[in-house]
Design a protein around this motif. Sequence first.
Motif, PDB file in Angstrom:
ATOM      1  N   SER A   6       0.834  -1.202   0.000  1.00 38.42           N
ATOM      2  CA  SER A   6       0.000   0.000   0.000  1.00 38.42           C
ATOM      3  C   SER A   6       0.873   1.259   0.000  1.00 38.42           C
ATOM      4  CB  SER A   6      -0.922  -0.017   1.223  1.00 38.42           C
ATOM      5  OG  SER A   6      -1.677   1.161   1.280  1.00 38.42           O
ATOM      6  N   ILE A   7       1.955   1.225   0.761  1.00 38.63           N
ATOM      7  CA  ILE A   7       2.881   2.357   0.797  1.00 38.63           C
ATOM      8  C   ILE A   7       3.530   2.547  -0.574  1.00 38.63           C
ATOM      9  CG2 ILE A   7       5.076   3.154   1.766  1.00 38.63           C
ATOM     10  CD1 ILE A   7       4.132   1.814   4.441  1.00 38.63           C
ATOM     11  N   GLN A   8       3.873   1.447  -1.238  1.00 35.03           N
ATOM     12  CA  GLN A   8       4.434   1.570  -2.583  1.00 35.03           C
ATOM     13  C   GLN A   8       3.451   2.283  -3.519  1.00 35.03           C
ATOM     14  OE1 GLN A   8       5.643  -2.688  -3.098  1.00 35.03           O
ATOM     15  NE2 GLN A   8       7.458  -1.742  -4.014  1.00 35.03           N
ATOM     16  N   HIS A   9       2.166   1.966  -3.413  1.00 31.85           N
ATOM     17  CA  HIS A   9       1.158   2.649  -4.228  1.00 31.85           C
ATOM     18  C   HIS A   9       1.099   4.132  -3.869  1.00 31.85           C
ATOM     19  CE1 HIS A   9      -0.606  -0.707  -6.451  1.00 31.85           C
ATOM     20  NE2 HIS A   9      -0.370  -1.427  -5.368  1.00 31.85           N
ATOM     21  N   ASP A  10       1.170   4.437  -2.573  1.00 31.59           N
ATOM     22  CA  ASP A  10       1.186   5.844  -2.155  1.00 31.59           C
ATOM     23  C   ASP A  10       2.388   6.576  -2.740  1.00 31.59           C
ATOM     24  OD1 ASP A  10      -1.109   5.523  -0.625  1.00 31.59           O
ATOM     25  OD2 ASP A  10      -0.054   5.465   1.299  1.00 31.59           O
ATOM     26  N   LEU A  11       3.527   5.885  -2.832  1.00 32.93           N
ATOM     27  CA  LEU A  11       4.728   6.524  -3.372  1.00 32.93           C
ATOM     28  C   LEU A  11       4.554   6.896  -4.843  1.00 32.93           C
ATOM     29  CD1 LEU A  11       7.505   4.497  -1.550  1.00 32.93           C
ATOM     30  CD2 LEU A  11       6.837   6.887  -1.146  1.00 32.93           C
ATOM     31  N   PHE A  12       3.714   6.163  -5.581  1.00 33.23           N
ATOM     32  CA  PHE A  12       3.390   6.584  -6.948  1.00 33.23           C
ATOM     33  C   PHE A  12       2.695   7.947  -6.909  1.00 33.23           C
ATOM     34  CE2 PHE A  12       3.466   1.961  -8.208  1.00 33.23           C
ATOM     35  CZ  PHE A  12       4.546   2.077  -9.065  1.00 33.23           C
ATOM     36  N   ASP A  13       1.814   8.147  -5.930  1.00 31.65           N
ATOM     37  CA  ASP A  13       1.138   9.436  -5.785  1.00 31.65           C
ATOM     38  C   ASP A  13       2.126  10.537  -5.400  1.00 31.65           C
ATOM     39  OD1 ASP A  13      -1.291   8.272  -6.419  1.00 31.65           O
ATOM     40  OD2 ASP A  13      -1.891   8.001  -4.322  1.00 31.65           O
ATOM     41  N   VAL A  63      13.857  20.622  -3.283  1.00 25.61           N
ATOM     42  CA  VAL A  63      12.969  21.155  -4.314  1.00 25.61           C
ATOM     43  C   VAL A  63      12.126  22.286  -3.716  1.00 25.61           C
ATOM     44  CG1 VAL A  63      11.020  20.655  -5.858  1.00 25.61           C
ATOM     45  CG2 VAL A  63      12.865  18.974  -5.590  1.00 25.61           C
ATOM     46  N   ALA A  64      11.619  22.069  -2.508  1.00 25.32           N
ATOM     47  CA  ALA A  64      10.732  23.046  -1.862  1.00 25.32           C
ATOM     48  C   ALA A  64      11.446  24.363  -1.557  1.00 25.32           C
ATOM     49  CB  ALA A  64      10.152  22.457  -0.581  1.00 25.32           C
ATOM     50  N   GLU A  65      12.771  24.334  -1.429  1.00 25.11           N
ATOM     51  CA  GLU A  65      13.513  25.575  -1.183  1.00 25.11           C
ATOM     52  C   GLU A  65      13.401  26.541  -2.353  1.00 25.11           C
ATOM     53  OE1 GLU A  65      17.526  24.422  -0.360  1.00 25.11           O
ATOM     54  OE2 GLU A  65      17.075  23.904   1.730  1.00 25.11           O
ATOM     55  N   ARG A  66      13.201  26.030  -3.567  1.00 28.19           N
ATOM     56  CA  ARG A  66      13.197  26.877  -4.764  1.00 28.19           C
ATOM     57  C   ARG A  66      11.889  26.872  -5.529  1.00 28.19           C
ATOM     58  NH1 ARG A  66      18.971  26.974  -7.558  1.00 28.19           N
ATOM     59  NH2 ARG A  66      20.175  27.202  -5.663  1.00 28.19           N
ATOM     60  N   ASP A  67      11.027  25.905  -5.237  1.00 27.65           N
ATOM     61  CA  ASP A  67       9.821  25.746  -6.039  1.00 27.65           C
ATOM     62  C   ASP A  67       8.704  25.246  -5.138  1.00 27.65           C
ATOM     63  OD1 ASP A  67       8.247  25.734  -8.300  1.00 27.65           O
ATOM     64  OD2 ASP A  67       9.360  24.157  -9.329  1.00 27.65           O
ATOM     65  N   ARG A  68       7.490  25.439  -5.579  1.00 28.08           N
ATOM     66  CA  ARG A  68       6.343  24.973  -4.803  1.00 28.08           C
ATOM     67  C   ARG A  68       6.194  23.463  -4.934  1.00 28.08           C
ATOM     68  NH1 ARG A  68       1.110  25.889  -6.953  1.00 28.08           N
ATOM     69  NH2 ARG A  68       0.090  24.182  -5.918  1.00 28.08           N
ATOM     70  N   VAL A  69       5.973  22.788  -3.798  1.00 26.45           N
ATOM     71  CA  VAL A  69       5.670  21.360  -3.789  1.00 26.45           C
ATOM     72  C   VAL A  69       4.467  21.136  -2.896  1.00 26.45           C
ATOM     73  CG1 VAL A  69       8.073  20.653  -4.183  1.00 26.45           C
ATOM     74  CG2 VAL A  69       7.206  20.814  -1.857  1.00 26.45           C
ATOM     75  N   ASN A  70       3.820  20.014  -3.068  1.00 26.56           N
ATOM     76  CA  ASN A  70       2.699  19.655  -2.207  1.00 26.56           C
ATOM     77  C   ASN A  70       3.254  19.415  -0.799  1.00 26.56           C
ATOM     78  OD1 ASN A  70       0.606  18.444  -0.829  1.00 26.56           O
ATOM     79  ND2 ASN A  70       0.262  16.807  -2.315  1.00 26.56           N
ATOM     80  N   PRO A  71       2.905  20.252   0.179  1.00 24.57           N
ATOM     81  CA  PRO A  71       3.459  20.080   1.529  1.00 24.57           C
ATOM     82  C   PRO A  71       3.070  18.739   2.163  1.00 24.57           C
ATOM     83  CG  PRO A  71       1.719  21.740   1.533  1.00 24.57           C
ATOM     84  CD  PRO A  71       1.978  21.380   0.109  1.00 24.57           C
ATOM     85  N   GLU A  72       1.946  18.171   1.740  1.00 27.08           N
ATOM     86  CA  GLU A  72       1.543  16.871   2.279  1.00 27.08           C
ATOM     87  C   GLU A  72       2.495  15.773   1.825  1.00 27.08           C
ATOM     88  OE1 GLU A  72      -0.531  16.668   4.660  1.00 27.08           O
ATOM     89  OE2 GLU A  72      -1.326  18.689   4.475  1.00 27.08           O
ATOM     90  N   ALA A  73       3.098  15.922   0.651  1.00 28.08           N
ATOM     91  CA  ALA A  73       4.086  14.942   0.191  1.00 28.08           C
ATOM     92  C   ALA A  73       5.311  14.964   1.105  1.00 28.08           C
ATOM     93  CB  ALA A  73       4.481  15.215  -1.253  1.00 28.08           C
ATOM     94  N   CYS A  74       5.737  16.161   1.518  1.00 21.53           N
ATOM     95  CA  CYS A  74       6.862  16.275   2.465  1.00 21.53           C
ATOM     96  C   CYS A  74       6.497  15.649   3.802  1.00 21.53           C
ATOM     97  CB  CYS A  74       7.241  17.744   2.664  1.00 21.53           C
ATOM     98  SG  CYS A  74       7.898  18.549   1.196  1.00 21.53           S
ATOM     99  N   ARG A  75       5.306  15.952   4.291  1.00 18.18           N
ATOM    100  CA  ARG A  75       4.855  15.371   5.568  1.00 18.18           C
ATOM    101  C   ARG A  75       4.746  13.856   5.471  1.00 18.18           C
ATOM    102  NH1 ARG A  75       1.225  19.770   5.090  1.00 18.18           N
ATOM    103  NH2 ARG A  75       1.930  21.474   6.382  1.00 18.18           N
ATOM    104  N   TYR A  76       4.245  13.373   4.335  1.00 18.08           N
ATOM    105  CA  TYR A  76       4.091  11.933   4.144  1.00 18.08           C
ATOM    106  C   TYR A  76       5.440  11.236   4.271  1.00 18.08           C
ATOM    107  CZ  TYR A  76       2.773   7.424   2.254  1.00 18.08           C
ATOM    108  OH  TYR A  76       2.566   6.079   2.107  1.00 18.08           O
ATOM    109  N   LEU A  77       6.464  11.738   3.592  1.00 19.09           N
ATOM    110  CA  LEU A  77       7.778  11.102   3.663  1.00 19.09           C
ATOM    111  C   LEU A  77       8.365  11.189   5.067  1.00 19.09           C
ATOM    112  CD1 LEU A  77       9.370  12.154   0.256  1.00 19.09           C
ATOM    113  CD2 LEU A  77       8.426   9.921   0.901  1.00 19.09           C
TER     114      LEU A  77
END
Length: 183
Positions: free
Chosen positions: A81-88, A152-166
């Motif tokens: 399931s985590i592997q599938h989440d990593l695709f997201d 990436v987030a230092e220079r560009d916008r990223v989904n903050p939830e992706a950072c929290r997820y990792l």
Amino acid sequence: MRSQATAAGFQRTLKPWTGMVRRAGTATRLGDLGTTSLGAGRRVPKTHRRVEALGAIDELSCVLGLAAPEAPRAMRPLLVSIQHDLFDVGADVAAGPRAHGRVTAASVRRLEAEMARRARRRAPVRRFVVPAGWLHLARAVCRRAELRLWAVAERDRVNPEACRYLNRLSSLLFALAVAAAGR
């Protein structure tokens, strides 16, 4: 669409694959000059921060694929399931600033709930744990993937939830590694 039940109440809806570019062959030769395509088809250098982050996320999924057969049977569906989440996570990173936010606060809460469920069953770790096994390697790769995403987030916008997820995932992987080792 079909649903697949997984460990600890994780429920994934598996959708037909529709989002990526399809091509007839495996060798397009488009990367021969040191560039690659991101989500919207924009070409960037292969050394681009987003490409580095995507590589680390891909590596993490590969390590989890190695860990799953060695993990306790009850843990395997969670790892898949985590592997599938990593695709997201990867899709959000590749999409760039216009990411659709495939990784959500609910994704992060699922990891937190799994950590809480496991914490109730086990005594806290009070000593340094010497890393051994695929799950510890997955945790270390996850930390690197998180760092690459923050770069990436230092220079560009990223989904903050992706950072929290990792971030949460590396903590969960530590707990899973300790549990798999029987400590």
